[in-house]
Design a protein around this motif. Structure first.
Motif, PDB file in Angstrom:
ATOM      1  N   HIS A  85      43.398  42.855  29.765  1.00  0.00           N
ATOM      2  CA  HIS A  85      44.620  43.095  29.781  1.00  0.00           C
ATOM      3  C   HIS A  85      44.948  41.796  30.595  1.00  0.00           C
ATOM      4  O   HIS A  85      45.929  41.410  30.141  1.00  0.00           O
ATOM      5  CB  HIS A  85      44.953  44.915  30.414  1.00  0.00           C
ATOM      6  CG  HIS A  85      45.136  46.048  29.389  1.00  0.00           C
ATOM      7  ND1 HIS A  85      45.412  46.186  27.903  1.00  0.00           N
ATOM      8  CD2 HIS A  85      44.175  46.766  29.402  1.00  0.00           C
ATOM      9  CE1 HIS A  85      44.705  47.047  27.050  1.00  0.00           C
ATOM     10  NE2 HIS A  85      44.302  47.641  28.148  1.00  0.00           N
ATOM     11  N   CYS A  86      44.308  42.677  32.007  1.00  0.00           N
ATOM     12  CA  CYS A  86      45.079  41.438  32.751  1.00  0.00           C
ATOM     13  C   CYS A  86      43.616  40.547  33.409  1.00  0.00           C
ATOM     14  O   CYS A  86      43.767  40.103  34.383  1.00  0.00           O
ATOM     15  CB  CYS A  86      45.502  41.558  34.048  1.00  0.00           C
ATOM     16  SG  CYS A  86      44.724  42.918  35.047  1.00  0.00           S
ATOM     17  N   CYS A 112      38.752  42.891  33.192  1.00  0.00           N
ATOM     18  CA  CYS A 112      39.769  43.690  32.328  1.00  0.00           C
ATOM     19  C   CYS A 112      40.132  42.718  31.122  1.00  0.00           C
ATOM     20  O   CYS A 112      41.169  41.559  31.510  1.00  0.00           O
ATOM     21  CB  CYS A 112      40.911  44.526  32.975  1.00  0.00           C
ATOM     22  SG  CYS A 112      41.969  45.331  32.586  1.00  0.00           S
ATOM     23  N   GLU A 142      40.785  41.151  35.296  1.00  0.00           N
ATOM     24  CA  GLU A 142      40.845  41.549  36.799  1.00  0.00           C
ATOM     25  C   GLU A 142      39.733  41.456  36.324  1.00  0.00           C
ATOM     26  O   GLU A 142      38.487  42.295  35.357  1.00  0.00           O
ATOM     27  CB  GLU A 142      41.452  43.796  36.721  1.00  0.00           C
ATOM     28  CG  GLU A 142      40.885  43.620  38.428  1.00  0.00           C
ATOM     29  CD  GLU A 142      41.497  43.346  39.362  1.00  0.00           C
ATOM     30  OE1 GLU A 142      41.678  41.692  39.660  1.00  0.00           O
ATOM     31  OE2 GLU A 142      40.928  43.783  40.291  1.00  0.00           O
ATOM     32  N   CYS A 200      41.742  50.206  35.282  1.00  0.00           N
ATOM     33  CA  CYS A 200      42.383  48.829  35.438  1.00  0.00           C
ATOM     34  C   CYS A 200      42.727  48.969  37.148  1.00  0.00           C
ATOM     35  O   CYS A 200      44.202  49.070  37.786  1.00  0.00           O
ATOM     36  CB  CYS A 200      42.782  48.360  34.853  1.00  0.00           C
ATOM     37  SG  CYS A 200      42.921  46.882  35.568  1.00  0.00           S
ATOM     38  N   CYS A 255      46.067  46.365  37.070  1.00  0.00           N
ATOM     39  CA  CYS A 255      47.143  46.667  35.975  1.00  0.00           C
ATOM     40  C   CYS A 255      47.346  47.444  35.218  1.00  0.00           C
ATOM     41  O   CYS A 255      48.749  48.502  34.525  1.00  0.00           O
ATOM     42  CB  CYS A 255      47.103  45.407  34.540  1.00  0.00           C
ATOM     43  SG  CYS A 255      45.452  45.996  33.646  1.00  0.00           S
TER      44      CYS A 255
HETATM   45 ZN   LIG Z   1      44.047  45.472  34.224  1.00  0.00          ZN
END
Ligand SMILES: [Zn+2]
Length: 293
Positions: free
Chosen positions: A62-63, A60, A65, A41, A44
């Motif tokens: 995780h973040c 994403c 995005e 990504c 992150c």
């Molecule tokens: Zn990310």
């Protein structure tokens, strides 16, 4: 000029052969990500499994995005299943300035993306609300606006007028297409006039700015929406930040030209997370229908 006509005839034959003129309603080719493909990504730096992108709506996990998306994926995730009917097929990209290598470039992008140009549009329904939907594809020559993209954008407004429908356009573009020079710049005026004609009919135009929307597209139809939405973190601007910094000889503030910054400045109306996009659009279409009703 004869050369241009000849080029058009050849391309027309080729297009027929390649079945580009066939009405395509099956978008199976859209997600052809090899299994087990991982990418980092850009925000992150976590590893993202590209095979599962459809499930996370190309964001994403995780973040959050928001990654770039192909036009066909965007349509599939936005309109009700089976409701989309593509319009405006059969346009052929020419090389009016005889730019070296341009024909080959177009051909290679057509093969790679299975699209004939950087913009597709048609009729669709969003949670039962009918509309015309148009999407730019930044994987096709950076979604740049040449004569065919400009003409198709104009046609989509004309189709919406004919059907008396609201129109939603997802923009993603590097701007005007350099290889077509002045023909490309002319599309800015043409598309803007089409927006005005649609507006004169009292019809709604929702513009959704996605990453990245720049140059001649920002300076024309992208920012002429009655309602202007944007995805989080999208780069939106006319000239790029480096060009501006060099011109004014000053360092730009952080987050300059990102959608959050532009919302604060009143340039856009709302930032909508991709997970809420379909719901938001359907609500706007619904409210509008009621007002107009
Ligand atoms: Zn990310």
């Amino acid at each position: 000029m004869n050369e241009l006509v000849k080029a058009f005839e050849t391309r027309k034959k080729e297009a027929k052969k390649a079945k580009y003129l066939k009405v395509k309603q099956n978008y199976k080719h859209a997600v052809d990500v090899p299994k087990g493909l991982y990418e980092k990504c850009p925000k992150c730096k976590e590893t993202v499994n590209m095979t599962h992108m459809k499930k996370t709506l190309f964001t994403c996990k995780h973040c959050n995005e928001h990654f770039r998306m192909r036009a066909v994926d965007r349509i599939r995730l936005t309109v009700d299943s089976g409701s989309f009917v593509e319009k405006g097929l059969g346009f052929i990209t020419l090389n009016p300035l005889f730019n070296e290598g341009y024909d080959e470039k177009i051909k290679s992008y057509q093969e790679r993306t299975k699209l004939d140009e950087a913009y597709i549009y048609g009729y669709g329904e969003i949670l039962g609300n009918p509309c015309v939907i148009g999407v730019m594809d930044s994987y096709f020559l950076m979604g740049s606006m040449g004569s065919v993209v400009g003409e198709k954008v104009t046609k989509s407004f004309e189709y919406a007028i004919y059907k008396q429908l609201p129109i939603i356009i997802f923009t993603a573009s590097g701007g005007a297409r350099m290889q077509e020079g002045i023909f490309s710049l002319m599309q800015m005026a043409k598309t803007s006039a089409a927006v005005k004609q649609h507006s004169n009919q009292g019809l709604l135009y929702i513009s959704v700015l996605t990453h990245p929307t720049t140059g001649g597209v920002t300076a024309s139809f992208a920012t002429l929406g009655d309602i202007i939405l944007a995805e989080p973190g999208a780069l939106i601007g006319f000239a790029g930040p480096r060009v501006i910094e060099q011109t004014i000889n000053e360092t730009l503030p952080e987050g300059f030209q990102r959608s959050e910054f532009l919302l604060e400045k009143g340039f856009i109306d709302q930032i909508v997370d991709r997970k809420e996009m379909k719901q938001t659009l359907s609500q706007l279409l619904h409210y509008h229908k009621k007002v107009m009703g």
